[in-house]
Structures are given as C-alpha cells and as structure tokens.
Design a protein around this motif. Structure first.
Motif, PDB file in Angstrom:
ATOM      1  N   ILE A   1       0.848  -1.206   0.000  1.00  0.00           N
ATOM      2  CA  ILE A   1       0.000   0.000   0.000  1.00  0.00           C
ATOM      3  C   ILE A   1       0.875   1.244   0.000  1.00  0.00           C
ATOM      4  CG2 ILE A   1      -1.748   1.299   1.283  1.00  0.00           C
ATOM      5  CD1 ILE A   1      -2.822  -1.324   2.359  1.00  0.00           C
ATOM      6  N   LEU A   2       0.589   2.137  -0.929  1.00  0.00           N
ATOM      7  CA  LEU A   2       1.263   3.438  -1.002  1.00  0.00           C
ATOM      8  C   LEU A   2       0.376   4.450  -0.280  1.00  0.00           C
ATOM      9  CD1 LEU A   2       3.466   5.340  -2.179  1.00  0.00           C
ATOM     10  CD2 LEU A   2       2.057   5.524  -4.235  1.00  0.00           C
ATOM     11  N   VAL A   3       0.914   5.058   0.784  1.00  0.00           N
ATOM     12  CA  VAL A   3       0.159   6.043   1.575  1.00  0.00           C
ATOM     13  C   VAL A   3       0.644   7.437   1.194  1.00  0.00           C
ATOM     14  CG1 VAL A   3      -0.638   6.653   3.883  1.00  0.00           C
ATOM     15  CG2 VAL A   3       0.206   4.356   3.450  1.00  0.00           C
ATOM     16  N   LEU A   4      -0.287   8.315   0.839  1.00  0.00           N
ATOM     17  CA  LEU A   4       0.046   9.676   0.414  1.00  0.00           C
ATOM     18  C   LEU A   4      -0.578  10.674   1.374  1.00  0.00           C
ATOM     19  CD1 LEU A   4      -0.823   9.235  -3.379  1.00  0.00           C
ATOM     20  CD2 LEU A   4       1.413   8.974  -2.314  1.00  0.00           C
TER      21      LEU A   4
ATOM     22  N   LEU B   1      -4.870   6.148   0.513  1.00  0.00           N
ATOM     23  CA  LEU B   1      -4.155   4.868   0.475  1.00  0.00           C
ATOM     24  C   LEU B   1      -4.386   4.214  -0.881  1.00  0.00           C
ATOM     25  CD1 LEU B   1      -4.424   5.465   3.558  1.00  0.00           C
ATOM     26  CD2 LEU B   1      -4.638   3.023   3.926  1.00  0.00           C
ATOM     27  N   TYR B   2      -3.299   3.789  -1.529  1.00  0.00           N
ATOM     28  CA  TYR B   2      -3.380   3.164  -2.851  1.00  0.00           C
ATOM     29  C   TYR B   2      -2.798   1.754  -2.793  1.00  0.00           C
ATOM     30  CZ  TYR B   2      -4.696   7.556  -5.077  1.00  0.00           C
ATOM     31  OH  TYR B   2      -5.378   8.699  -5.446  1.00  0.00           O
ATOM     32  N   ALA B   3      -3.639   0.758  -3.059  1.00  0.00           N
ATOM     33  CA  ALA B   3      -3.162  -0.625  -3.113  1.00  0.00           C
ATOM     34  C   ALA B   3      -2.314  -0.814  -4.354  1.00  0.00           C
ATOM     35  CB  ALA B   3      -4.352  -1.582  -3.136  1.00  0.00           C
ATOM     36  N   TYR B   4      -1.172  -1.469  -4.191  1.00  0.00           N
ATOM     37  CA  TYR B   4      -0.216  -1.706  -5.281  1.00  0.00           C
ATOM     38  C   TYR B   4       0.217  -0.400  -5.952  1.00  0.00           C
ATOM     39  CZ  TYR B   4      -1.859  -6.436  -4.557  1.00  0.00           C
ATOM     40  OH  TYR B   4      -2.188  -7.637  -3.975  1.00  0.00           O
TER      41      TYR B   4
ATOM     42  N   LYS C   1      -6.972   3.247  -5.500  1.00  0.00           N
ATOM     43  CA  LYS C   1      -7.277   3.945  -4.236  1.00  0.00           C
ATOM     44  C   LYS C   1      -8.252   3.117  -3.407  1.00  0.00           C
ATOM     45  CE  LYS C   1      -9.511   7.899  -4.458  1.00  0.00           C
ATOM     46  NZ  LYS C   1      -9.712   9.345  -4.659  1.00  0.00           N
ATOM     47  N   ILE C   2      -7.801   2.697  -2.212  1.00  0.00           N
ATOM     48  CA  ILE C   2      -8.685   1.902  -1.352  1.00  0.00           C
ATOM     49  C   ILE C   2      -9.208   2.701  -0.155  1.00  0.00           C
ATOM     50  CG2 ILE C   2      -7.791  -0.386  -1.930  1.00  0.00           C
ATOM     51  CD1 ILE C   2      -6.089  -0.248   0.605  1.00  0.00           C
ATOM     52  N   ALA C   3      -8.708   3.904   0.074  1.00  0.00           N
ATOM     53  CA  ALA C   3      -9.237   4.695   1.197  1.00  0.00           C
ATOM     54  C   ALA C   3      -8.902   6.167   1.027  1.00  0.00           C
ATOM     55  CB  ALA C   3      -8.686   4.180   2.535  1.00  0.00           C
ATOM     56  N   THR C   4      -9.897   7.004   1.287  1.00  0.00           N
ATOM     57  CA  THR C   4      -9.705   8.450   1.387  1.00  0.00           C
ATOM     58  C   THR C   4     -10.063   8.829   2.814  1.00  0.00           C
ATOM     59  OG1 THR C   4     -10.341   8.736  -0.927  1.00  0.00           O
ATOM     60  CG2 THR C   4     -10.384  10.700   0.465  1.00  0.00           C
TER      61      THR C   4
END
Length: 806
Positions: free
Chosen positions: A168-171, A180-183, A187-190
């Motif tokens: 997960i890439l967290v921005l 949060l961006y999976a792979y 985007k899996i969460a705002t």
C-alpha cells in the motif's frame, strides 16, 4: 576507529530536496531543485540514470517512496498535483495519476500478516491466465503509447502489479489530505480524520493503524507539530478480502489505461490518412481557378472520362502514377492498422475487463465478506453493461471500416486506370472492367470524402473528409453524422417488436447515434464510480484514536527544507510498535525524544516517552586522542531509524568546538527496555512538560565519526543494506558511508543468497545505465567543478569560524 567508513563523496551541481535508499539494493534516489530524479549506486556513488522533468508531468518533486520490492519508485509533483510511478530498471514512467491536493509525504509498505485465506488466494491468483489470452503489445511506432505495454515479452499488467502480496502506497498532503493506494495504483481509502499538513506518515505492517505527523496552526497562530494515530482496523480484519478486491481493481484500472492507449493509437493512424490526402489535395484546391468543387471534378472524370486541366495537372504532375500507388498502399496500411487495433486490442481488452468485473460481481454477492468494504453488486452490474456496450460499438466500427475499405479500394483502382489512360499507357485487362457496383463504390467515396459541407466535419483549411470512420474517433459529445444504416436488420426488427426484451439486463445497449469515444468515456465514468465507492466506505471506517500535540515550530526554522521528514516514524514489525523520533531545539537541542505507541490502538500500553541525552557522547573517545576534552556538548541536527535497535544521528558541536559535525550510531536497547511510565498531562503539549520526561545518557564508544570539511545537516539510512548518506546544509555536498564494515564477511554471504531476479535486475540496470553513466559523468564533472568551489567556500567558512571562536 569508527565502525563505519566513507565509500563515496560528490559535489552536485543542483541542491537535493529528497533522498531515499532502495529497500533491496545499494541504490539511492535523489530529487533536486530542477525537478530531475537521479539514481546513484553505492560504489563510488556512480550515477545509474537520471530522469529529467518532462512537460506532461512537472518540475517540483516533493516526496519519494520505493515499492518494497525495490523495482518501482514513486514520486510526487507539487506543481502539477500528480503522482508518478517510475520503473527503476530503465527509468521508464509507468503510470501517472492526478491528485486533488499536492502531496507532501509518502510511505510504501508491504503487509507481513499471513492467513490460510490469503495463501489460497496467492495460489489461485494466476487463474485468469488460463482463460484470457495475453494482451498484445501496442504498436511502438506511435508516440503516445505508454511504456507499460511496450516490452515485447513482458507481462504488462503483472509487471506493474508486482508480487501478489498486498502493498500500500500512503500519500499525505495539505489540509489533512491522506489517501491509500493498493499496489500504488488503486485507491482503497480516502481519510477524513486528519487535520493540518502531513509531514510524515507510516502504516503499520499489520494494517491495524496509521501514524501521521501533522503540522497545524495553534490558537496563537504558531505552527504546532502533532502526532495522530488512526485506527485502520477494517483493513486488518478484512485483509484477505481487501487483497482480493484491490488485486482485481488494479487489473481493471490497468486495462482501462490499455484501452485508452489503444484508442489513441487508432486516432493517430487515422490522422495519417487525413494528412496523406490533405497534402496531395491542398495545393490543387488552392491553385484551382474554376468554380467547380473537387468532388464535381472527380465525378466528371468518372462519368464522362474527361478531366479539367487543373485536375489533370494534379494527377499527372503532383500525384503521378507511382505516387498514387504509394499513397494507396499507405492509406490501406493505416486502415489495416485501425482494424487490427480494434480486433486485437479493443476487443481483447474488453473481454479481459468483462472477466475481471464478473469476478468482482461474484465477490460483491458474498455480502458477509465484501459488503463492509463497499462493494455494490448493482454498480458493478452497471459497469459490466457499459463494457458490453463499448464492445458492441467497437464491433460496429469494424463493419464500418470494412465498408469504407471497399469504397476506398474501388476509388484508387478506378483512379489508377484513369491516370494510365491519361498517360496513354497500357491498362491491364483485370483492371479495365468496372461493374455498376464498382461505380457506386467510387461515387460513395467521392460524396463522403470530398464534401465541403462544414456541418459534417469541421476541419478548417482541410480538403479531405474521411467521415464514416473518423466520426467514431472524434472525442466529442455530438451524435454521429452518418450513423450506420440498420434498414433490413432482422435482429433489430425483432428487438423493437419484442417489448419484453427492450429493457432486458441480458442485452447490452448499443447507442447507435454515439461515437466510440463517447461510449468509452461513459464506460470509464461508470467503472470509476465502482472503484471509488470502496475507498469512501473504508475511509469513513478509519477513526482517530490518539491526538498528541508535541511542540511548536519556531519561525526561524520555517526556512529549513521540510522535505527531509523529521520527526520521523518507524514501524517495528517484531514488537508491533510505532516509534516517533523527534527533537525540540527550542527546549533542549541536545536531546532526542522517542515516543512509543502500539500498532493496535485497542492494546493498552502506558504512555511511553523517553529522552536521550546526546551531549556527552565523546566520553568513550579513543585512548590515542588523550588531549580531547571529555565533555563536548552536541545538539542534534537530524536523526533516522537505522533499524529496530539503532538510530543514526547527525550532531553539531558548540561554538567552542567550531560547530564541528559528527555522524553517530545511537543504540536504542536501553531506551526501549525502560519501564518508566510518563504521566502525560492531556491538556498540555509535550514541550510544556519536557522537564518530567525520563532521560537517559548514552556513551557511544567508537560508534561515531567526525565529518571534516563538511557542514553536514541531513542523513538518509538503510539498515538492511548497512549504508548511510549524509547531505550538507547547502544541499549539494554528499558523503556515503558503509556502516558495519566489521561484518563484511557476513554481508558477502548475505549478498550471495540474494534472489536471482534481484541479481538479474542489477545486471540489466548496469548494462542499460552504462551509456547513461558515461553521459552523466560529464555532467557530474561540470557539477563537481562547481561543487569544488562550493567545498572550498565551505572549508573557508569553517576555518573563519574556527579563528573567530578560538
């Protein structure tokens, strides 16, 4: 002697704003003030490649993060609000996606938790390869094709997805912006529970919590640094489901990009046809002094076999028999390219999309597992229908191309014969016969393609319309000018008469009046809606569990670069703890503070804050240096977690010590094992109660090294590879160190056991980057010459300070 040694030093021509070590190899990524991204190897600090800023991305890199496998590097662009994924092997931009806010920090983590459900999913992940053909690569001849799909033998989607295990890439950014961006793609969460500007963040490897350092404006309008812990329990509780959903949606996102690029290639092939004909006809129309239209000139030649002098001059002088043959072949090739792209790319991509969306629909019907994540079966059904409509429209375009090619071939064959007759050359018998059908094809071609009706096709200054196919490729909302003729179609007649079938969900709507671009954009918006809903649902489930105000930032430190994230966060996988490392220069510059919180917000652990006194670290100086005063006072400039048990710090001496800089390793074992509980007053900042924080003094022995002739300020470390990189205050002078030289034998054994694909990637990068390195050496030399001046200036300043304070 110190336990670490210098292995490289360089003066850079441009100030460095971000630096980050690869988690897997001895590579460090640097971003400078010109927007250039540089990759250097540890050995002699050699440059592997450089990625210059490009017009389509931006010039101000604000954060860097490596994918945990070290194969992809993510960086954010402040000026264009974009995040870019770059392939490390060949410095290729693989994927670019826009953000609502500028990104100020990022963290890319890999989930370490295992379960039987996850293992079974890992084993079945490749099932789609059994049912779907491999997507053909896009033509390399077109300028806009993405690098993802350009490698002949690479598995395009899997190349970007990487390993099956979830990462997960967290921005984080301004105004509490966290996503949060999976792979690194889906985007899996705002999140909505964060306030202020994110300075640093870290998602725990068990997915139970997210730690964020933010900067907020206090009541008296001073910048205040706070620690926030967010409960991400839903991600942890539904880890197998989140992994499966994210994997599928990342496939879908990549397929959408593939279809978009395929359509772009088709448009470029189409422009080739227009340009070829326009170039030949523009001069003829401009020089023509008769009032008749181009279409009439050709019709007259078709019907009566007579041509005006202007048309004859065009055909014989400008076009020529040989030129006509070449033009015909070129346009036929462009038609064939479009046809192939529709059959092999659009239809293959649509089939793959339908496959993955159907699997997602099956997941959404398992409400017990997937409903908490926001999967909506009705929305996914709508997405499947939209993909079906796109596939139908692509098939319709194939039929239109087929008819247009018949007209086109008939026209060029007739014109070839007419030109042979004008030249009084022999006409082959097989070309001399023209049926009534052939004449109708030619007349159709002339009426469609040489019409000057502006309503049909607004192409100012252009004289050739390829209307029937071109209308499908126009990126506009207008209806088709020449919709397909459905008269006599038995299937459509049956549908119109069967009222119960008209609204059937089993039949895909065809949108006969709309272009392919229109249907594609409609499909993208419907799928985008499906992809966004889980991000909203998961984002709303994330709640703030802890908010701790740490200290205020003085106005004097406002000018220091914020891109070197300090305070820094560390996620201890073994102990399942979050550690926050910071210093409070206004209160006690010689102390480092360590805040410890469990990754599970529901696990009660007493408040643990410890301060480490670094002022007397030279107590353990070598016996050889008997004259060294034992009680030098040092303040902390920068600090990073080297590993679970060690910190790497950059210290600055007092004015009496000429402000000398020291690189040191600080063991954490004693600080972490301390059981002293700190009673945190909830209504006070930490700096207001710093006098009650338990403190430990450390003696470092030989775990330090003085940094001579360098005003060191920042440090980047990688404990796995046992390396550190120190950067000067002017952001241009770099030194690289190996930290544990006494473990060289163990290090060699470890390097022999590295996986074969890492070695292969290193060798590929070495060969691919060799040419770049040679070119880069000249740049570095020029930068080094400028840097030498900087270094001399730096040394002169230090010697002046030495004289001043002696």
């Amino acid at each position: 002697m110190p336990a670490f040694r210098q292995v490289g030093e360089k003066q850079l021509p441009n100030p460095v704003l971000c630096m980050s070590w690869s988690p897997k190899r001895d590579l460090i990524a640097l971003a400078n003030t010109t927007g250039e991204l540089l990759l250097h190897r540890l050995a002699s600090f050699q440059r592997v490649w450089s990625l210059p800023p490009v017009d389509c991305t931006g010039k101000e890199i604000s954060a860097l993060a490596w994918r945990p496998d070290g194969k992809i590097l993510a960086f954010s662009l402040r000026d264009t609000k974009q995040v870019v994924l770059c392939g490390v092997e060949k410095a290729e931009i693989l994927h670019v996606f826009p953000m609502q806010n500028p990104v100020t920090c990022m963290h890319w983590m890999e989930v370490t938790e295992e379960s039987s459900a996850l293992n079974s999913f890992y084993n079945s992940e490749d099932e789609s390869k059994l049912f779907l053909p491999k997507l053909p690569t896009l033509p390399k001849s077109y300028s806009t094709t993405s690098k993802i799909f350009s490698e002949e033998k690479s598995d395009e989607i899997m190349n970007l997805l990487g390993e099956v295990r979830l990462n997960i890439l967290v921005l984080g950014g301004d105004s509490g912006f966290v996503e949060l961006y999976a792979y690194g793609m889906y985007k899996i969460a705002t999140l909505t529970e964060v306030s202020g500007t994110c300075r640093s963040l870290s998602l725990s490897s068990d997915l139970k919590s997210l730690s964020v350092i933010t900067e907020v404006r206090s009541a008296d309008n001073n910048p205040e640094i706070c620690y926030i812990q967010l409960d991400t329990g839903l991600l942890s509780d539904c880890l197998p489901e989140v992994t499966r959903m994210a994997r599928k949606f990342t496939h879908i996102s990549t397929l959408l990009q593939y279809l978009h690029l395929s359509l772009t290639c088709m448009c470029e092939a189409w422009e080739d046809i227009l340009m070829q004909m326009d170039l030949r006809l523009t001069k003829f129309v401009q020089e023509k002094n008769t009032s008749t239209q181009v279409q009439d000139e050709f019709l007259e030649l078709l019907l009566w076999g007579q041509s005006s002098p202007e048309l004859q001059a065009l055909l014989m002088n400008q076009l020529t028999v040989k030129g006509l043959k070449k033009l015909g072949q070129s346009i036929e090739s462009s038609y064939s390219s479009i046809q192939k792209l529709v059959i092999s790319h659009l239809q293959s991509g649509s089939e793959a999309l339908l496959y993955h969306l159907s699997e997602v629909k099956g997941m959404s019907l398992w409400k017990q597992k997937f409903e908490p994540l926001g999967l909506d079966s009705e929305a996914i059904e709508g997405a499947i229908t939209a993909v079906g409509s796109f596939s139908l429209k692509a098939n319709e375009l194939l039929q239109v191309i087929d008819k247009s090619m018949k007209n086109f071939k008939a026209f060029f064959r007739w014109l070839y014969v007419a030109m042979l007759r004008m030249c009084e050359e022999h006409v082959p018998p097989e070309l001399n016969k023209m049926t009534q059908k052939d004449i109708a094809f030619v007349a159709d071609f002339l009426s469609e393609h040489f019409s000057e009706n502006e309503e049909l096709f607004d192409r100012k200054g252009k004289y050739f319309n390829v209307e029937r196919v071109g209308q499908y490729l126009k990126d506009e909302d207008d209806d088709l000018v020449s919709p397909p003729n459905t008269k006599g179609n038995q299937w459509l007649k049956f549908l119109q008469e069967s009222t119960h079938l008209k609204e059937s969900p089993l039949l895909f709507p065809s949108y006969p009046q709309k272009s392919l671009h229109f249907v594609k954009r409609m499909m993208e918006s419907v799928i985008e809606e499906c992809l966004q809903k889980p991000a909203e649902v998961i984002g709303k489930s994330v709640k703030q569990s802890i908010l701790l105000p740490l200290y205020t930032v003085s106005e004097s430190s406002e000018n220091t670069p914020r891109l070197f994230e300090f305070p820094s966060l560390w996620n201890d996988k073994k102990a399942k703890m979050h550690y926050v490392l910071f210093c409070m220069p206004e209160i006690s510059p010689s102390k480092l503070y360590l805040l410890r919180k469990p990754t599970d917000p529901n696990r009660h652990v007493p408040n643990s804050v410890m301060s480490i006194d670094l002022s007397h670290h030279l107590d353990g100086a070598d016996d050889d240096d008997a004259e060294a005063p034992p009680n030098y006072v040092y303040s902390c400039l920068d600090a990073r977690f080297y590993d679970d048990e060690m910190l790497t710090v950059v210290l600055q001496g007092s004015e009496e010590q000429n402000k000398s800089r020291v690189l040191a390793q600080v063991p954490l074992a004693s600080a972490m094992s301390s059981k002293i509980e700190f009673k945190w007053e909830p209504n006070m900042r930490l700096d207001q109660q710093s006098s009650t924080i338990p403190c430990q003094s450390l003696v470092l022995g030989n775990q330090w090294r003085e940094l001579e002739s360098m005003k060191a300020q920042f440090v980047a470390v990688n404990g796995i590879r046992k390396v550190a990189c120190v950067l000067s205050a002017n952001l241009r002078h770099i030194r690289v160190f190996e930290m544990d030289v006494e473990d060289e034998d163990d290090e060699g054994a470890e390097s022999q056991n590295t996986s074969a694909d890492q070695d292969a990637l290193d060798s590929t990068m070495s060969s691919a980057g060799q040419g770049r390195e040679e070119r880069a050496e000249a740049d570095d030399e020029a930068g080094g010459q400028r840097g030498d001046v900087l270094q001399n200036t730096e040394e002169r300043l230090e010697s002046e300070e030495a004289l001043e304070f002696s």
